[in-house]
Design an enzyme around this catalytic site. Structure first.
Site, PDB file in Angstrom:
ATOM      1  N   GLU A  77      56.771  84.708  -5.168  1.00  0.00           N
ATOM      2  CA  GLU A  77      55.603  84.244  -4.413  1.00  0.00           C
ATOM      3  C   GLU A  77      54.358  85.066  -4.772  1.00  0.00           C
ATOM      4  OE1 GLU A  77      56.719  83.424  -0.376  1.00  0.00           O
ATOM      5  OE2 GLU A  77      54.732  82.729   0.152  1.00  0.00           O
ATOM      6  N   HIS A  97      82.100  86.674 -13.035  1.00  0.00           N
ATOM      7  CA  HIS A  97      83.030  85.556 -13.164  1.00  0.00           C
ATOM      8  C   HIS A  97      82.325  84.227 -12.924  1.00  0.00           C
ATOM      9  CE1 HIS A  97      86.475  88.282 -13.418  1.00  0.00           C
ATOM     10  NE2 HIS A  97      85.679  89.065 -12.716  1.00  0.00           N
ATOM     11  N   LYS A 101      53.023  72.256   2.606  1.00  0.00           N
ATOM     12  CA  LYS A 101      52.793  72.402   4.052  1.00  0.00           C
ATOM     13  C   LYS A 101      51.863  71.314   4.537  1.00  0.00           C
ATOM     14  CE  LYS A 101      52.948  77.399   4.878  1.00  0.00           C
ATOM     15  NZ  LYS A 101      52.133  78.536   5.279  1.00  0.00           N
TER      16      LYS A 101
HETATM   17  O1  PA5 Z   1      55.065  86.245   2.004  1.00  0.00           O
HETATM   18  C1  PA5 Z   1      54.509  85.396   2.678  1.00  0.00           C
HETATM   19  O2  PA5 Z   1      53.317  85.481   3.008  1.00  0.00           O
HETATM   20  C2  PA5 Z   1      55.275  84.203   3.180  1.00  0.00           C
HETATM   21  O3  PA5 Z   1      56.544  84.128   2.636  1.00  0.00           O
HETATM   22  C3  PA5 Z   1      55.389  84.263   4.681  1.00  0.00           C
HETATM   23  O4  PA5 Z   1      56.071  85.426   5.057  1.00  0.00           O
HETATM   24  C4  PA5 Z   1      56.094  83.042   5.263  1.00  0.00           C
HETATM   25  O5  PA5 Z   1      55.448  81.862   4.827  1.00  0.00           O
HETATM   26  C5  PA5 Z   1      56.071  83.095   6.771  1.00  0.00           C
HETATM   27  O6  PA5 Z   1      54.758  83.249   7.205  1.00  0.00           O
HETATM   28  P1  PA5 Z   1      54.411  83.780   8.635  1.00  0.00           P
HETATM   29  O7  PA5 Z   1      54.903  85.173   8.784  1.00  0.00           O
HETATM   30  O8  PA5 Z   1      52.929  83.695   8.703  1.00  0.00           O
HETATM   31  O9  PA5 Z   1      55.072  82.864   9.602  1.00  0.00           O
END
Ligand code: PA5
Length: 466
Positions: free
Chosen positions: A292, A321, A435
């Site tokens: 990410e 394996h 989203k």
């Molecule tokens: O790393 C990130 O920003 C995302 O993976 C968030 O942690 C995830 O989308 C959850 O977001 P939030 O903590 O705002 O609910």
């Protein structure tokens, strides 16, 4: 010993033509210098607040410990409602530092602490299934959301709130919900204040996947008896070594540099393969952090770069394996990172049976501790022989301190890789489209245009559905 990075098997000198040469690294020296300066500058200017977590969480730790002591006897289970960066860290740390069958143990063998569950997905069978295992009226639910608006997490919160209020009444239900969110932004903080929920705050400049060392990770960890001060101590130790500008003396920078060069050579996959069950979910946590943060279309100047390498999770020896055949003989598109542990917390020896059968007898008297380490060394060798670049991170043991070090090490490595790639490692624009499409499909106000855009797309053809 801190944590070592052995990258011999990444180097052409050992692994052959798909490896890295000292000249490859030297050619990057200006870029490495600039990336290091930019890291330091951003830290100085408050653009990397997660780097200060090892030092500024003292007051929060005390509050967490007080709250945990007050509440732990009233909870059969502590349930995290969160996703992504708000779930993977708590899972990884709990699995690393607690008994492998923690939730199956009786309470006295859990040190009097509640069980821990992380309900991240919205699969309808998961939350309902959890309630077959534990009574929700006896749980504490930790709603974790930095943005305070993530649909998956907020939907779980709404289900839990309604369920608890129906079972316990509003007053008692309130005691069973604790929130972790931003102090200013988002709906969750508003709701928490309005409802009077106990709330812990995520420092404003700390984003989801870099938030394990603040209440996001520290509260669930404390609730299952983990030494959260040890985690922060380990991270502070890692900070010293991971702040050294010279990549040859800084394992986090060198890890990033090697991955960056590998990416440039077309080795676009990084396999994270701990040889310890306790670190299995660490590979999941790393995968999100790396993917990410680094998977980005644009660089700082707005050029299309399509950066990032694809993290793949594996577990030694299990995946020997399953996946190792591909790693050894498959395409030249990957590097493998082993994580080894020098000293396991327990020892088990194979009995000296079947001495008359040489193909079994050789195992007699060998410990599983030695077997797993030997198999890791053997797999390193097999990949080396196959010319497949690999490197090994070694922890002296799995403890709160070393886990804190590992978290911080990977966070710095990821941020530094982002600087080398000249991309923003701290946003995630690529997840927004999905989203927004979800919101549009539900008819959420403000997403009418997106809905029209979606409805205008060509319909699927039956020709391609079998
Ligand atoms: O790393 C990130 O920003 C995302 O993976 C968030 O942690 C995830 O989308 C959850 O977001 P939030 O903590 O705002 O609910």
């Amino acid at each position: 010993m801190y944590l070592t990075l052995d990258y011999n098997n990444m180097m052409s000198e050992f692994v052959g033509k798909h490896g890295v040469t000292p000249e490859d690294i030297a050619a990057l020296s200006d870029q490495i210098g600039t990336a290091g300066e930019d890291m330091a500058q951003k830290r100085e200017n408050g653009g990397m607040d997660w780097r200060e977590l090892p030092y500024n969480q003292g007051g929060t730790v005390a509050e967490i410990q007080k709250y945990t002591n007050e509440m732990k006897d009233r909870a059969e289970a502590f349930v995290v409602l969160g996703i992504g960066g708000s779930a993977l860290g708590p899972m990884a740390v709990q699995q690393a530092l607690n008994h492998p069958f923690y939730n199956e143990l009786p309470k006295e063998k859990r040190g009097g602490f509640p069980k821990l569950y992380v309900a991240d997905n919205v699969d309808p069978e998961r939350l309902t299934g959890l309630f077959d295992a534990v009574d929700p009226a006896k749980c504490i639910f930790n709603v974790i959301s930095k943005s305070g608006s993530t649909s998956e997490t907020m939907s779980q919160f709404m289900i839990i709130k309604a369920l608890l209020e129906e079972r316990l009444g509003a007053e008692a239900a309130r005691e069973r919900i604790v929130c972790t969110t931003d102090a200013e932004k988002g709906l969750l903080v508003k709701i928490a204040r309005g409802e009077g929920y106990r709330t812990f705050y995520i420092p404003s400049g700390v984003g989801g996947r870099f938030s394990e060392l603040c209440p996001v990770g520290l509260l669930p960890a404390a609730f299952c008896g983990i030494d959260i001060e040890g985690l922060l101590r380990g991270a502070a130790e890692a900070d010293k070594i991971c702040s050294v500008p010279d990549a040859y003396k800084n394992p986090a920078y060198m890890f990033a540099v090697l991955n960056y060069i590998a990416m440039k050579k077309g080795l676009n996959i990084v396999v994270m393969m701990p040889y310890a069950d306790s670190l299995k979910y660490f590979a999941d946590w790393f995968a999100q952090l790396w993917a990410e943060s680094l998977g980005k279309k644009f660089d700082f100047d707005g050029n299309e770069v399509y950066a990032g390498t694809t993290p793949v999770k594996a577990l030694g020896v299990t995946d020997q394996h399953s996946m190792v055949q591909l790693y050894a003989e498959g395409r030249w598109d990957k590097i493998v990172v082993f994580i080894g542990v020098e000293k396991f917390r327990r020892t088990i020896e194979i009995p000296r049976l079947y001495a008359d059968m040489p193909s079994l007898g050789f195992l007699g008297g060998v410990t599983h501790n030695r077997l797993i380490r030997t198999e890791m060394a053997a797999t390193e060798y097999a990949l080396l022989k196959a010319g497949k670049p690999n490197m090994t991170i070694t922890l002296p043991e799995v403890s709160a301190e070393t886990v804190g070090r590992l978290i911080y090490f990977f966070e710095v490595a990821t941020a530094f890789a982002g600087e080398l790639m000249r991309i923003n490692a701290f946003d995630q624009p690529g997840v927004e489209e999905g989203k927004n499409a979800t919101y549009a499909m539900f008819g959420r106000p403000g997403y009418e245009e997106k809905r029209r855009e979606m409805e205008a797309r060509p319909g699927k053809s039956g020709r391609y559905i079998i």
